[in-house]
Design a protein around this motif. Sequence first.
Motif, mmCIF file in Angstrom:
data_model
loop_
_atom_site.group_PDB
_atom_site.id
_atom_site.type_symbol
_atom_site.label_atom_id
_atom_site.label_comp_id
_atom_site.label_asym_id
_atom_site.label_seq_id
_atom_site.Cartn_x
_atom_site.Cartn_y
_atom_site.Cartn_z
ATOM 1 N N PRO A 152 -0.066 5.016 1.355
ATOM 2 C CA PRO A 152 -0.936 6.089 1.836
ATOM 3 C C PRO A 152 -0.427 7.442 1.323
ATOM 4 C CG PRO A 152 -0.049 4.775 3.664
ATOM 5 C CD PRO A 152 0.655 4.365 2.430
ATOM 6 N N THR A 173 -4.600 11.213 6.313
ATOM 7 C CA THR A 173 -4.513 10.350 5.148
ATOM 8 C C THR A 173 -5.619 10.720 4.175
ATOM 9 O OG1 THR A 173 -3.579 8.566 6.483
ATOM 10 C CG2 THR A 173 -4.495 7.957 4.340
ATOM 11 N N LEU A 174 -5.227 11.144 2.964
ATOM 12 C CA LEU A 174 -6.187 11.550 1.944
ATOM 13 C C LEU A 174 -6.679 10.369 1.123
ATOM 14 C CD1 LEU A 174 -4.374 14.759 0.679
ATOM 15 C CD2 LEU A 174 -6.187 14.582 2.388
ATOM 16 N N ALA A 175 -5.774 9.432 0.847
ATOM 17 C CA ALA A 175 -6.111 8.260 0.037
ATOM 18 C C ALA A 175 -5.076 7.182 0.307
ATOM 19 C CB ALA A 175 -6.112 8.619 -1.442
ATOM 20 N N THR A 176 -5.432 5.955 0.003
ATOM 21 C CA THR A 176 -4.486 4.849 0.089
ATOM 22 C C THR A 176 -4.562 4.069 -1.219
ATOM 23 O OG1 THR A 176 -4.712 4.675 2.481
ATOM 24 C CG2 THR A 176 -3.819 2.768 1.340
ATOM 25 N N ILE A 177 -3.421 3.943 -1.886
ATOM 26 C CA ILE A 177 -3.334 3.172 -3.120
ATOM 27 C C ILE A 177 -2.930 1.751 -2.761
ATOM 28 C CG2 ILE A 177 -2.092 2.880 -5.293
ATOM 29 C CD1 ILE A 177 -1.629 5.938 -5.248
ATOM 30 N N TRP A 220 0.144 7.099 -10.922
ATOM 31 C CA TRP A 220 -1.134 7.553 -10.374
ATOM 32 C C TRP A 220 -1.245 9.067 -10.409
ATOM 33 C CZ3 TRP A 220 -5.071 4.465 -8.454
ATOM 34 C CH2 TRP A 220 -4.787 3.103 -8.383
ATOM 35 N N ARG A 231 0.828 -1.203 0.000
ATOM 36 C CA ARG A 231 0.000 0.000 0.000
ATOM 37 C C ARG A 231 0.864 1.254 0.000
ATOM 38 N NH1 ARG A 231 -3.707 -1.097 5.110
ATOM 39 N NH2 ARG A 231 -1.697 -0.643 6.012
ATOM 40 N N ASP A 261 -3.881 12.763 -6.429
ATOM 41 C CA ASP A 261 -4.798 12.407 -5.344
ATOM 42 C C ASP A 261 -4.946 10.900 -5.144
ATOM 43 O OD1 ASP A 261 -6.298 11.690 -7.564
ATOM 44 O OD2 ASP A 261 -7.875 13.181 -7.205
ATOM 45 N N GLY A 262 -4.293 10.094 -5.986
ATOM 46 C CA GLY A 262 -4.343 8.646 -5.853
ATOM 47 C C GLY A 262 -5.632 8.012 -6.301
ATOM 48 N N LYS A 263 -6.435 8.749 -7.061
ATOM 49 C CA LYS A 263 -7.747 8.228 -7.473
ATOM 50 C C LYS A 263 -7.764 7.668 -8.892
ATOM 51 C CE LYS A 263 -10.189 10.928 -4.141
ATOM 52 N NZ LYS A 263 -10.979 12.047 -3.809
ATOM 53 N N ARG A 264 -6.770 8.019 -9.706
ATOM 54 C CA ARG A 264 -6.776 7.560 -11.107
ATOM 55 C C ARG A 264 -5.418 6.979 -11.472
ATOM 56 N NH1 ARG A 264 -6.353 10.814 -16.463
ATOM 57 N NH2 ARG A 264 -6.790 9.149 -17.930
#
Length: 163
Positions: free
Chosen positions: A47, A58-62, A96, A45, A99-102
Motif C-alpha cells: 500500500p 491509502t492512495l494505491a495498492t501495488i 514503480w 502487496r 503513485d504506484g500506477k505504472r
Amino acid sequence: RNSVQPLKEQHPMASVTRTIESTPSLNYNNLSAHGNLLALASKHRVPIVSAEAESLATLATINSKDEAMVMQCAWCAFDDTRSYLVLALKTGVQVWSIDGKRMHLWAPLVTLVAQQVVDTPDSSDLHCMGITSLVVGGTECLFIGTSVGAVLAFHHDRAHSTF
C-alpha cells in the motif's frame, strides 16, 4: 491488578491516526518514506499511503507479480524530479512510479541469477533484499542484493525514464 494504559499516557508524543487495511510483513525494512508518502511491504502487496492529512489515506495498492512475497520496498530518488518505488520480491525486482500506477521494470530473479551465478540454488531459496540507488560516474543506478550474494545493477535511462 494489571491494566493497560492508553498509548498517549505511556508515550505523550505517540499517536495512532488510523490502521491500514493490511498488516506489515515481519521482514526488516518493510516500511519506507518519501516526502509525505509511506510504502509498506505486506505479504504480496504494497500500500502507498499519504501522511499529509490528519489520518492516513491509502492512495494505491501495488500487487506483486504472481502474488510473490514482497521482501522489502524502498523509495529511490535520483534527484527532485525522478523517484521510484522499488520492490524486492521473492521472485524478482519491480520498479514503480511514485503513485504506484505504472510499472517501469519487472526483472525475474531466476533469469538474472542464472546469468550471473554458476551454481544456481534451488529457486525456493532465492529472494531479493537490500535496495539502494547511486549515481556512478554520471550514470543513475539501482542496486538490489540477492540471497546468493549477487548484487543486481539496473541503469536508469534519464531521457526515457526507463531501466
